[in-house]
Motif scaffolding. Structure first.
Motif, PDB file in Angstrom:
ATOM      1  N   ASP A 150      18.158  -9.529  17.561  1.00  0.00           N
ATOM      2  CA  ASP A 150      19.301 -10.431  17.709  1.00  0.00           C
ATOM      3  C   ASP A 150      20.080 -10.220  19.003  1.00  0.00           C
ATOM      4  OD1 ASP A 150      20.754  -8.095  17.328  1.00  0.00           O
ATOM      5  OD2 ASP A 150      21.523  -8.663  15.357  1.00  0.00           O
ATOM      6  N   GLY A 151      19.538  -9.402  19.904  1.00  0.00           N
ATOM      7  CA  GLY A 151      20.231  -9.122  21.157  1.00  0.00           C
ATOM      8  C   GLY A 151      20.916  -7.763  21.155  1.00  0.00           C
ATOM      9  N   GLN A 152      21.203  -7.231  19.977  1.00  0.00           N
ATOM     10  CA  GLN A 152      21.852  -5.931  19.858  1.00  0.00           C
ATOM     11  C   GLN A 152      21.019  -4.941  19.046  1.00  0.00           C
ATOM     12  OE1 GLN A 152      24.788  -5.128  21.409  1.00  0.00           O
ATOM     13  NE2 GLN A 152      24.548  -7.139  22.339  1.00  0.00           N
ATOM     14  N   THR A 153      20.331  -5.457  18.028  1.00  0.00           N
ATOM     15  CA  THR A 153      19.554  -4.585  17.149  1.00  0.00           C
ATOM     16  C   THR A 153      18.201  -5.221  16.845  1.00  0.00           C
ATOM     17  OG1 THR A 153      20.527  -5.597  15.183  1.00  0.00           O
ATOM     18  CG2 THR A 153      21.576  -3.576  15.992  1.00  0.00           C
ATOM     19  N   MET A 154      17.232  -4.360  16.566  1.00  0.00           N
ATOM     20  CA  MET A 154      15.930  -4.819  16.107  1.00  0.00           C
ATOM     21  C   MET A 154      15.869  -4.524  14.610  1.00  0.00           C
ATOM     22  SD  MET A 154      12.079  -3.586  17.046  1.00  0.00           S
ATOM     23  CE  MET A 154      11.971  -4.453  18.581  1.00  0.00           C
ATOM     24  N   ARG A 155      15.524  -5.533  13.848  1.00  0.00           N
ATOM     25  CA  ARG A 155      15.412  -5.391  12.394  1.00  0.00           C
ATOM     26  C   ARG A 155      13.946  -5.545  12.009  1.00  0.00           C
ATOM     27  NH1 ARG A 155      20.587  -6.011  10.332  1.00  0.00           N
ATOM     28  NH2 ARG A 155      22.042  -6.704  11.940  1.00  0.00           N
ATOM     29  N   ILE A 156      13.442  -4.564  11.303  1.00  0.00           N
ATOM     30  CA  ILE A 156      12.052  -4.594  10.849  1.00  0.00           C
ATOM     31  C   ILE A 156      12.079  -4.511   9.325  1.00  0.00           C
ATOM     32  CG2 ILE A 156       9.780  -3.510  10.973  1.00  0.00           C
ATOM     33  CD1 ILE A 156      10.752  -2.136  13.571  1.00  0.00           C
ATOM     34  N   GLU A 157      11.452  -5.498   8.692  1.00  0.00           N
ATOM     35  CA  GLU A 157      11.346  -5.461   7.234  1.00  0.00           C
ATOM     36  C   GLU A 157       9.915  -5.099   6.883  1.00  0.00           C
ATOM     37  OE1 GLU A 157      13.228  -8.258   4.200  1.00  0.00           O
ATOM     38  OE2 GLU A 157      11.111  -8.849   4.168  1.00  0.00           O
ATOM     39  N   PHE A 158       9.754  -3.988   6.175  1.00  0.00           N
ATOM     40  CA  PHE A 158       8.456  -3.526   5.719  1.00  0.00           C
ATOM     41  C   PHE A 158       8.228  -4.048   4.313  1.00  0.00           C
ATOM     42  CE2 PHE A 158       9.867  -0.583   8.923  1.00  0.00           C
ATOM     43  CZ  PHE A 158       8.723  -0.307   9.651  1.00  0.00           C
ATOM     44  N   GLY A 159       6.969  -4.361   4.008  1.00  0.00           N
ATOM     45  CA  GLY A 159       6.660  -4.944   2.709  1.00  0.00           C
ATOM     46  C   GLY A 159       5.621  -4.166   1.931  1.00  0.00           C
ATOM     47  N   ILE A 160       5.596  -4.449   0.655  1.00  0.00           N
ATOM     48  CA  ILE A 160       4.604  -3.878  -0.257  1.00  0.00           C
ATOM     49  C   ILE A 160       3.971  -5.041  -1.011  1.00  0.00           C
ATOM     50  CG2 ILE A 160       6.306  -3.432  -2.072  1.00  0.00           C
ATOM     51  CD1 ILE A 160       3.406  -1.117  -1.377  1.00  0.00           C
ATOM     52  N   THR A 161       2.651  -5.030  -1.103  1.00  0.00           N
ATOM     53  CA  THR A 161       1.924  -6.118  -1.756  1.00  0.00           C
ATOM     54  C   THR A 161       1.549  -5.707  -3.175  1.00  0.00           C
ATOM     55  OG1 THR A 161       1.023  -6.732   0.389  1.00  0.00           O
ATOM     56  CG2 THR A 161      -0.070  -7.658  -1.560  1.00  0.00           C
ATOM     57  N   ARG A 162       1.819  -6.567  -4.112  1.00  0.00           N
ATOM     58  CA  ARG A 162       1.446  -6.357  -5.517  1.00  0.00           C
ATOM     59  C   ARG A 162       0.531  -7.498  -5.926  1.00  0.00           C
ATOM     60  NH1 ARG A 162       2.883  -1.436  -5.435  1.00  0.00           N
ATOM     61  NH2 ARG A 162       5.060  -0.936  -5.681  1.00  0.00           N
ATOM     62  N   MET A 163      -0.646  -7.168  -6.398  1.00  0.00           N
ATOM     63  CA  MET A 163      -1.608  -8.188  -6.805  1.00  0.00           C
ATOM     64  C   MET A 163      -1.324  -8.630  -8.239  1.00  0.00           C
ATOM     65  SD  MET A 163      -3.112  -8.499  -4.025  1.00  0.00           S
ATOM     66  CE  MET A 163      -4.236  -9.770  -4.553  1.00  0.00           C
ATOM     67  N   ASP A 164      -1.463  -9.938  -8.468  1.00  0.00           N
ATOM     68  CA  ASP A 164      -1.300 -10.477  -9.815  1.00  0.00           C
ATOM     69  C   ASP A 164      -2.538 -10.130 -10.641  1.00  0.00           C
ATOM     70  OD1 ASP A 164       1.161 -11.632  -9.141  1.00  0.00           O
ATOM     71  OD2 ASP A 164       0.201 -13.485  -8.465  1.00  0.00           O
ATOM     72  N   GLU A 165      -2.412 -10.268 -11.934  1.00  0.00           N
ATOM     73  CA  GLU A 165      -3.538 -10.004 -12.827  1.00  0.00           C
ATOM     74  C   GLU A 165      -4.698 -10.943 -12.497  1.00  0.00           C
ATOM     75  OE1 GLU A 165      -4.481 -10.345 -17.572  1.00  0.00           O
ATOM     76  OE2 GLU A 165      -2.444  -9.844 -16.951  1.00  0.00           O
ATOM     77  N   MET A 166      -5.885 -10.374 -12.425  1.00  0.00           N
ATOM     78  CA  MET A 166      -7.065 -11.183 -12.104  1.00  0.00           C
ATOM     79  C   MET A 166      -7.473 -11.994 -13.321  1.00  0.00           C
ATOM     80  SD  MET A 166      -9.283  -8.495  -9.802  1.00  0.00           S
ATOM     81  CE  MET A 166     -10.757  -9.426 -10.042  1.00  0.00           C
ATOM     82  N   LYS A 167      -7.763 -13.284 -13.073  1.00  0.00           N
ATOM     83  CA  LYS A 167      -8.213 -14.170 -14.135  1.00  0.00           C
ATOM     84  C   LYS A 167      -9.542 -14.765 -13.710  1.00  0.00           C
ATOM     85  CE  LYS A 167      -3.536 -15.229 -15.546  1.00  0.00           C
ATOM     86  NZ  LYS A 167      -2.487 -16.225 -15.598  1.00  0.00           N
ATOM     87  N   GLN A 168     -10.455 -14.857 -14.647  1.00  0.00           N
ATOM     88  CA  GLN A 168     -11.783 -15.383 -14.358  1.00  0.00           C
ATOM     89  C   GLN A 168     -11.694 -16.826 -13.859  1.00  0.00           C
ATOM     90  OE1 GLN A 168     -14.445 -15.069 -17.660  1.00  0.00           O
ATOM     91  NE2 GLN A 168     -16.247 -15.295 -16.369  1.00  0.00           N
ATOM     92  N   ASP A 169     -12.488 -17.142 -12.834  1.00  0.00           N
ATOM     93  CA  ASP A 169     -12.548 -18.464 -12.222  1.00  0.00           C
ATOM     94  C   ASP A 169     -11.219 -18.917 -11.604  1.00  0.00           C
ATOM     95  OD1 ASP A 169     -15.232 -18.658 -12.975  1.00  0.00           O
ATOM     96  OD2 ASP A 169     -14.689 -19.520 -14.928  1.00  0.00           O
ATOM     97  N   GLN A 170     -10.353 -17.983 -11.288  1.00  0.00           N
ATOM     98  CA  GLN A 170      -9.082 -18.299 -10.631  1.00  0.00           C
ATOM     99  C   GLN A 170      -9.014 -17.557  -9.298  1.00  0.00           C
ATOM    100  OE1 GLN A 170      -6.541 -20.384 -11.733  1.00  0.00           O
ATOM    101  NE2 GLN A 170      -8.043 -20.974 -13.292  1.00  0.00           N
ATOM    102  N   PRO A 171      -8.380 -18.148  -8.296  1.00  0.00           N
ATOM    103  CA  PRO A 171      -8.252 -17.439  -7.018  1.00  0.00           C
ATOM    104  C   PRO A 171      -7.380 -16.192  -7.175  1.00  0.00           C
ATOM    105  CG  PRO A 171      -6.987 -19.481  -6.976  1.00  0.00           C
ATOM    106  CD  PRO A 171      -7.746 -19.453  -8.269  1.00  0.00           C
ATOM    107  N   LEU A 172      -7.662 -15.201  -6.367  1.00  0.00           N
ATOM    108  CA  LEU A 172      -6.893 -13.964  -6.368  1.00  0.00           C
ATOM    109  C   LEU A 172      -5.527 -14.249  -5.759  1.00  0.00           C
ATOM    110  CD1 LEU A 172      -7.153 -10.947  -7.028  1.00  0.00           C
ATOM    111  CD2 LEU A 172      -7.956 -10.603  -4.687  1.00  0.00           C
ATOM    112  N   THR A 173      -4.469 -13.842  -6.427  1.00  0.00           N
ATOM    113  CA  THR A 173      -3.108 -14.085  -5.942  1.00  0.00           C
ATOM    114  C   THR A 173      -2.322 -12.784  -5.981  1.00  0.00           C
ATOM    115  OG1 THR A 173      -2.306 -14.694  -8.144  1.00  0.00           O
ATOM    116  CG2 THR A 173      -3.088 -16.495  -6.725  1.00  0.00           C
ATOM    117  N   GLY A 174      -1.248 -12.768  -5.254  1.00  0.00           N
ATOM    118  CA  GLY A 174      -0.383 -11.601  -5.223  1.00  0.00           C
ATOM    119  C   GLY A 174       0.988 -11.973  -4.701  1.00  0.00           C
ATOM    120  N   ARG A 175       1.841 -10.971  -4.627  1.00  0.00           N
ATOM    121  CA  ARG A 175       3.208 -11.165  -4.144  1.00  0.00           C
ATOM    122  C   ARG A 175       3.539 -10.043  -3.173  1.00  0.00           C
ATOM    123  NH1 ARG A 175       5.701 -14.185  -8.748  1.00  0.00           N
ATOM    124  NH2 ARG A 175       3.972 -14.387 -10.196  1.00  0.00           N
ATOM    125  N   ARG A 176       4.353 -10.359  -2.193  1.00  0.00           N
ATOM    126  CA  ARG A 176       4.779  -9.348  -1.233  1.00  0.00           C
ATOM    127  C   ARG A 176       6.285  -9.180  -1.359  1.00  0.00           C
ATOM    128  NH1 ARG A 176       1.932  -9.830   3.986  1.00  0.00           N
ATOM    129  NH2 ARG A 176       0.411  -8.706   2.766  1.00  0.00           N
TER     130      ARG A 176
END
Length: 151
Positions: free
Chosen positions: A37-63
């Motif tokens: 922002d001109g004065q500070t650098m902000r870094i947001e670190f994330g963690i990924t959590r995978m949703d439950e796997m379901k047959q014939d469904q695409p793999l999904t998750g949340r960060r």
């Protein structure tokens, strides 16, 4: 009267690192955003959590945000330089491919503020050019890629 010790003379402080084993560590598997922002650098670190796997469904998750680190310009420059040193060591070890030389990989240096400015070009970038480089980082920045190369 002894004039050798001037009370206004600038002295470099000696800073010692003191470890605190109780300091919390935070695991992150991604960088969600980098913002300057001109004065500070902000870094947001994330963690990924995978949703439950379901047959014939695409793999999904949340960060989710794991932590946010806010650095003043001087610490941001120090972080950039340390990361460049780390990248160089990883390249030498063969764990990281070089991406080609560019201005983004050149070390960022803190400008000398105690000396008067000279009209000649200095190899040390001025504060404005460092801030301009830092401002190129935005929420779409990816480690190792410049914002303009991402489409």
């Amino acid at each position: 009267m002894d004039n050798s010790a001037k009370p206004n003379a600038k002295q470099a402080a000696t800073i010692r690192h003191v470890d605190q084993p109780e300091c919390r560590e935070t695991f992150a598997d991604s960088i969600n955003s980098v913002f300057f922002d001109g004065q500070t650098m902000r870094i947001e670190f994330g963690i990924t959590r995978m949703d439950e796997m379901k047959q014939d469904q695409p793999l999904t998750g949340r960060r989710y945000p794991a932590c946010r680190l806010v650095l003043p310009v001087s610490a941001a420059i120090e972080l950039i330089n340390k990361m460049q040193q780390t990248a160089n060591a990883l390249q030498q070890a063969g764990l990281l491919k070089p991406s080609g030389a560019s201005a983004a990989t050149a070390p960022v240096q803190t400008p000398v503020q105690d000396k008067p400015s000279t009209p000649a070009k200095s190899p040390v970038p001025d504060r404005a050019s460092m801030l301009e480089k830092l401002s190129l980082l935005d929420k779409t920045s990816v480690l190792g890629k410049s914002p303009t190369s991402q489409k």
